[in-house]
Design an enzyme around this catalytic site. Structure first.
Site, short mmCIF file in Angstrom:
data_model
loop_
_atom_site.label_atom_id
_atom_site.label_comp_id
_atom_site.label_asym_id
_atom_site.label_seq_id
_atom_site.Cartn_x
_atom_site.Cartn_y
_atom_site.Cartn_z
N CYS A 335 -9.73 -0.35 -10.25
CA CYS A 335 -9.87 0.41 -11.32
C CYS A 335 -11.04 0.20 -12.29
CB CYS A 335 -8.48 0.89 -11.78
SG CYS A 335 -7.43 -0.27 -12.02
N ARG A 364 -3.77 -10.66 -5.24
CA ARG A 364 -2.68 -10.88 -6.27
C ARG A 364 -1.85 -12.04 -5.89
NH1 ARG A 364 -0.72 -4.26 -6.49
NH2 ARG A 364 -2.80 -3.65 -7.00
N GLN A 382 -7.10 -2.27 -0.60
CA GLN A 382 -6.66 -1.05 -0.93
C GLN A 382 -7.51 0.13 -1.00
OE1 GLN A 382 -5.73 -1.59 -5.43
NE2 GLN A 382 -3.60 -1.11 -5.07
N ASP A 384 -8.41 2.71 -2.55
CA ASP A 384 -8.24 3.49 -3.58
C ASP A 384 -9.15 4.72 -3.85
OD1 ASP A 384 -6.81 2.59 -5.73
OD2 ASP A 384 -7.72 0.72 -6.27
N HIS A 386 -10.47 6.94 -7.53
CA HIS A 386 -10.30 7.18 -9.14
C HIS A 386 -10.98 8.63 -9.23
CE1 HIS A 386 -10.09 2.77 -8.68
NE2 HIS A 386 -8.93 2.95 -9.31
N LYS A 465 3.67 7.80 -12.60
CA LYS A 465 3.24 7.67 -11.18
C LYS A 465 3.99 8.72 -10.28
CE LYS A 465 4.77 3.28 -9.98
NZ LYS A 465 4.66 2.05 -9.18
N HIS A 511 -5.64 7.70 -10.42
CA HIS A 511 -5.54 6.49 -9.38
C HIS A 511 -4.76 7.02 -8.27
CE1 HIS A 511 -6.34 3.30 -12.53
NE2 HIS A 511 -5.89 4.39 -13.41
#
Length: 638
Positions: A335, A364, A382, A384, A386, A465, A511
């Site tokens: 992000c 991570r 990921q 992702d 946005h 979320k 997200h």
């Protein structure tokens, strides 16, 4: 004796004499309920059925077909197991014995080393205790009395637990026959309510999870309201073992893990074919839903992560490095990079919503003990996105994301349920923005007629979320997709757009991920399909097999034609019997086998055999290609 008013689940109100037990109330309402009820929920608090009502209250009864009922059965089962162990192995010391999502366990300190054979004996003794239908009787004693009792019995772990409680604490005990345990409760009314159980495994566990403490023996078990449900669960576990993605990943040559990179998966050619097919579909869907793709760096400096809030709220999960004597971090999320892309030029309300999608490799830190195949890794891609929008676009945009999710998950044959997660303790931002964001997600769920449950305090540190939990072919659930509404990062990065009024405004950001982690999603698909992937995503779609050396030239011609058309095909021209080639192709779960003998070579045809459908007969190569392409286009699961 005065009467009290009881408000029931359906809104009706009934009167009972003060001092009436909840079990008596249940029996008076319905004979079947009296037999099935396990607990009473009184003004939102779980109570034993033996408790009595003393004032007006809202009362609901917990039955075995509910989550709370199953928890009560399993909690009581842990006490039954402890009692059985006490009978068979006198002198053992008991630590804790809670119910958990998959069943229950008890931690035990004993000189006897428990074996799988012991589990069978304990189960037999448990069955006797269940048959006796012993009532579980709650008693409350002063802290000093409880300490004296357990100290006299040399139950050192119970003593330690009690010592952690306040001086004025009233201690609750539960007794069933000759067994008494320290427990907050509540419990089923009697041991006879534990209808079906199974002891599953043995493990070691440090007392209180601290490696400096003594290692105890942990016995795991599970329990269900009926034998049928237990049998279904055990069958599911058997299926899960057969489908284990780590086992199939090795057998099908999809991926491997190595000591040289713990938690960092290595994808083999078969794995990359599978991965690329899944990503190709991802690209198609995102183009259809008007996403633009971006790519941001894997390493960015400390200042960025301080501004995004990750430095304060997520640092323990991150990896770091130095470049030119400055602190940098390897990104754990995509992000912040997306925010920088948005801010590279001015924006108008006319171009919103703006949808940036990114397949970003993130890292991570996970503890080594938590690593598990592709399900828990230290680096993953990921998928992702946005999405920047005006406040008025929140609900329609979330609806658009839900439509995309529906399309993707139905393609893979995955059902799902939704969970709304609210503000956690370790969060940033003000109450008003959190309330607005949470309400926006709630309204979107309701507008799309999605059933959902609420997970209090489980949101991301920057916003609430919606999590999408997928159900696979054997009934397990996996959290994959998520929609997170964020008003914090646009503020921190000073994101703006020019509104219809000509003034500057702050966008709202979503997200969202569909697959979640590409690696984890592949692991889920391996287990969902048991390695028998639909032809559109199968690592190898076709295997061409000549019966003898005389047909090798024609078999190669067929294979080359398929390859030129873009299909994932293999030629098995080994000097082996055709039966062995077919068996090996089936073990490798190849969707289509083309067998070429003298007849096929002369007629220019192929004998088609399907992985699950068996022999489909002879076809011209053109007809087979048409059939193959149709299955791919329609994403058929044979």
């Amino acid at each position: 004796m005065s009467n009290v008013k009881v408000t029931l689940k359906d809104g009706s109100v009934k009167e009972f004499a003060a001092g009436t037990s909840y079990l008596e109330i249940a029996k008076s309402l319905n004979q079947k309920l009296g037999k099935q009820a396990l607990l009473a929920v009184v003004d939102g608090v779980n109570k034993d059925l033996s408790d009595i009502i003393e004032k007006d209250a809202v009362v609901e009864f917990v039955t075995p077909d509910t989550k709370e009922g199953l928890h009560a059965i399993r909690h009581t089962a842990s006490h039954v197991m402890a009692q059985a162990i006490q009978h068979l192995f006198p002198g053992v010391k008991f630590a804790i014995g809670p119910a958990i999502d998959t069943g229950f366990y008890y931690d035990i300190d004993s000189e006897h080393v428990f074996t799988p054979e012991d589990l069978a004996a304990i189960e037999k003794e448990m069955a006797k205790i269940v048959k006796q239908n012993l009532p579980l009787v709650r008693s409350e004693v002063p802290r000093k009395d409880a300490l004296a009792r357990f100290a006299a019995e040399k139950e050192i772990y119970k003593v330690e637990l009690i010592n952690d409680l306040p001086e004025d604490a009233v201690i609750s005990l539960y007794t069933q026959g000759d067994f008494t345990d320290l427990c907050a409760g509540p419990h089923c009314p009697s041991t006879g309510r534990v209808k079906a159980f199974k002891l599953m495994s043995l493990a070691g566990a440090y007392w209180r999870g601290n490696e400096k403490n003594k290692m105890l023996q942990r016995i795991y078990g599970t329990a269900f309201p009926s034998k049928e449900e237990l049998d279904d669960y055990l069958h599911m576990l058997e299926e899960a073992e057969k489908r284990d993605h780590r086992k199939l990943g090795k057998e099908l040559d999809i991926f491997s893990m190595h000591d040289e990179g713990p938690g960092f998966p290595f994808f083999h050619p078969n794995g990359m074919r599978l991965r690329n097919a899944i990503l190709e579909y991802w690209h198609q869907v995102h183009r259809k839903y008007l996403y633009e793709q971006v790519m941001t760096p894997m390493i960015m400096n400390r200042d960025l992560w301080i501004r995004s809030g990750h430095w304060d709220h997520y640092r323990e999960n991150m990896y770091f490095t130095k470049i030119d004597d400055m602190d940098y971090a390897i990104k754990p999320m995509n992000c912040p990079g997306g925010m920088l892309v948005y801010n590279t030029r001015p924006h108008s309300y006319k171009e919103l919503p703006l949808r940036y999608a990114e397949l970003g490799l993130v890292h991570r830190h996970e503890l080594s003990g938590a690593l598990h195949g592709l399900f828990r890794v230290r680096c993953f891609t990921q998928d992702d996105a946005h999405i920047f929008m005006t406040p008025e676009q929140i609900q329609p945009e979330i609806t658009n994301v839900i439509k995309l999710f529906n399309e993707v998950y139905s393609t893979f044959g995955l059902k799902y349920h939704a969970e709304l997660s609210t503000r956690p303790e370790n969060s940033m931002g003000d109450d008003a923005s959190w309330e607005l964001a949470t309400e926006g997600l709630r309204k979107a769920l309701e507008a799309n007629h999605l059933d959902y449950i609420i997970n209090e305090g489980d949101g991301a540190f920057y916003g609430p979320k919606i999590d999408f939990h997928l159900q696979d072919s054997i009934g397990r659930t996996w959290q994959c997709g998520t929609i997170q509404l964020d008003m914090q990062l646009p503020e921190k990065f000073n994101c703006e757009y020019t509104g219809e009024d000509g003034l500057k405004h702050r966008p709202v950001m979503i997200h969202r991920v569909v697959y979640g982690s590409i690696e984890r999603f592949i692991g889920i698909l391996i287990e969902h399909y048991a390695g028998s992937f639909p032809v559109w995503m199968a690592p190898n779609q076709v295997r061409v097999m000549p019966i003898t050396d005389k047909q090798q030239a024609y078999a190669k011609e067929v294979n080359d034609k398929l390859f030129e058309l873009g299909y994932r095909t293999q030629l098995d021209d080994r000097n082996e019997k055709i039966g062995k080639k077919i068996r090996e192709a089936q073990v490798q779960k190849v969707p289509f086998m083309l067998i070429v003998g003298e007849k096929e070579a002369e007629s220019g045809t192929v004998a088609v055999r399907q992985r699950h459908g068996g022999d489909l007969g002879a076809m011209s190569l053109g007809d087979f290609i048409a059939r193959l392409q149709k299955d791919i286009d329609e994403k058929v699961n044979d």
